[in-house]
Design a protein around this motif. Structure first.
Motif, PDB file in Angstrom:
ATOM      1  N   THR A  87       0.790  -1.236   0.000  1.00 44.94           N
ATOM      2  CA  THR A  87       0.000   0.000   0.000  1.00 44.94           C
ATOM      3  C   THR A  87       0.821   1.284   0.000  1.00 44.94           C
ATOM      4  OG1 THR A  87      -0.117   0.011   2.417  1.00 44.94           O
ATOM      5  CG2 THR A  87      -1.870  -1.157   1.230  1.00 44.94           C
ATOM      6  N   GLY A  88       2.104   1.219   0.246  1.00 46.02           N
ATOM      7  CA  GLY A  88       2.938   2.409   0.341  1.00 46.02           C
ATOM      8  C   GLY A  88       3.321   2.639   1.778  1.00 46.02           C
ATOM      9  N   PRO A  89       4.202   3.553   2.116  1.00 46.36           N
ATOM     10  CA  PRO A  89       4.823   4.485   1.174  1.00 46.36           C
ATOM     11  C   PRO A  89       5.739   3.762   0.186  1.00 46.36           C
ATOM     12  CG  PRO A  89       5.955   4.592   3.269  1.00 46.36           C
ATOM     13  CD  PRO A  89       4.785   3.657   3.452  1.00 46.36           C
ATOM     14  N   SER A  90       5.911   4.365  -0.962  1.00 50.51           N
ATOM     15  CA  SER A  90       6.656   3.676  -2.007  1.00 50.51           C
ATOM     16  C   SER A  90       8.155   3.592  -1.714  1.00 50.51           C
ATOM     17  CB  SER A  90       6.409   4.342  -3.354  1.00 50.51           C
ATOM     18  OG  SER A  90       6.841   5.682  -3.327  1.00 50.51           O
ATOM     19  N   ASP A  91       8.709   4.585  -1.073  1.00 48.10           N
ATOM     20  CA  ASP A  91      10.148   4.584  -0.784  1.00 48.10           C
ATOM     21  C   ASP A  91      10.376   4.340   0.701  1.00 48.10           C
ATOM     22  OD1 ASP A  91      10.812   5.092  -3.409  1.00 48.10           O
ATOM     23  OD2 ASP A  91      10.784   7.253  -3.141  1.00 48.10           O
ATOM     24  N   GLY A 146      20.513   6.214  -0.272  1.00 49.49           N
ATOM     25  CA  GLY A 146      19.227   6.876  -0.300  1.00 49.49           C
ATOM     26  C   GLY A 146      18.091   5.912  -0.040  1.00 49.49           C
ATOM     27  N   TYR A 147      16.939   6.263  -0.579  1.00 53.07           N
ATOM     28  CA  TYR A 147      15.721   5.495  -0.364  1.00 53.07           C
ATOM     29  C   TYR A 147      15.249   4.874  -1.663  1.00 53.07           C
ATOM     30  CZ  TYR A 147      15.301   7.871   4.130  1.00 53.07           C
ATOM     31  OH  TYR A 147      15.522   8.334   5.388  1.00 53.07           O
ATOM     32  N   GLY A 148      14.516   3.782  -1.549  1.00 51.38           N
ATOM     33  CA  GLY A 148      13.906   3.147  -2.693  1.00 51.38           C
ATOM     34  C   GLY A 148      12.746   2.294  -2.240  1.00 51.38           C
ATOM     35  N   SER A 149      12.068   1.727  -3.194  1.00 52.55           N
ATOM     36  CA  SER A 149      10.941   0.860  -2.869  1.00 52.55           C
ATOM     37  C   SER A 149      11.351  -0.595  -3.012  1.00 52.55           C
ATOM     38  CB  SER A 149       9.754   1.154  -3.789  1.00 52.55           C
ATOM     39  OG  SER A 149       9.991   0.652  -5.086  1.00 52.55           O
TER      40      SER A 149
END
Length: 138
Positions: free
Chosen positions: A18-22, A38-41
């Motif tokens: 459902t998210g958050p995507s990252d 960094g961030y990622g999904s």
């Protein structure tokens, strides 16, 4: 040599649906030097794993990273840095990272992991069978 390092996870398996995507914080290193932090999904990371496993440069879903081949080398553009590697090395680098990610997500999951993974599979978010990959790695 490529290495993926998990720096943090913000949410469990329900966040992957459902998210958050990252929600995955990670670092990619080559030969001890940081090339991305960094961030990622989890979706994009699993899709990158799909490409490594299937030895392809194009994924049917949005990947978030550019992947190309040149003279037997796989080039992964992580937007803020790039990695030159092989499919085998990329897959080998991602597997322990994904195992750690899966275990970290387990600790934060609301509800049943299996139900969330089944929803991901129904939505065809990745090509790999996430449930089988989980069993293989964890």
């Amino acid at each position: 040599m490529v290495r993926f390092r998990l720096d943090g996870v913000h949410g469990g398996w329900e966040a992957a649906v459902t998210g958050p995507s990252d929600h995955v914080e990670f670092t990619v290193e080559t030969d001890g030097s940081t090339v991305y932090q960094g961030y990622g999904s989890i979706h994009a990371l699993l899709r990158l794993y799909d490409l490594a496993r299937l030895e392809r440069t194009v994924h049917p879903q949005f990947l978030g990273y550019d992947v190309a081949e040149r003279d037997g080398t796989v080039l992964v553009d992580l937007q803020m840095g790039h990695v030159e590697t092989s499919y085998d090395e990329l897959q080998a680098a991602m597997e322990p990272f994904l195992a750690e990610l899966f275990e970290s997500m387990d600790g934060q999951t609301v509800g049943e992991r299996a139900d969330h993974i089944a929803t991901m599979q129904e939505r065809e978010l990745t090509l790999v069978d996430v449930d089988a990959l989980y069993d293989q790695l964890v």
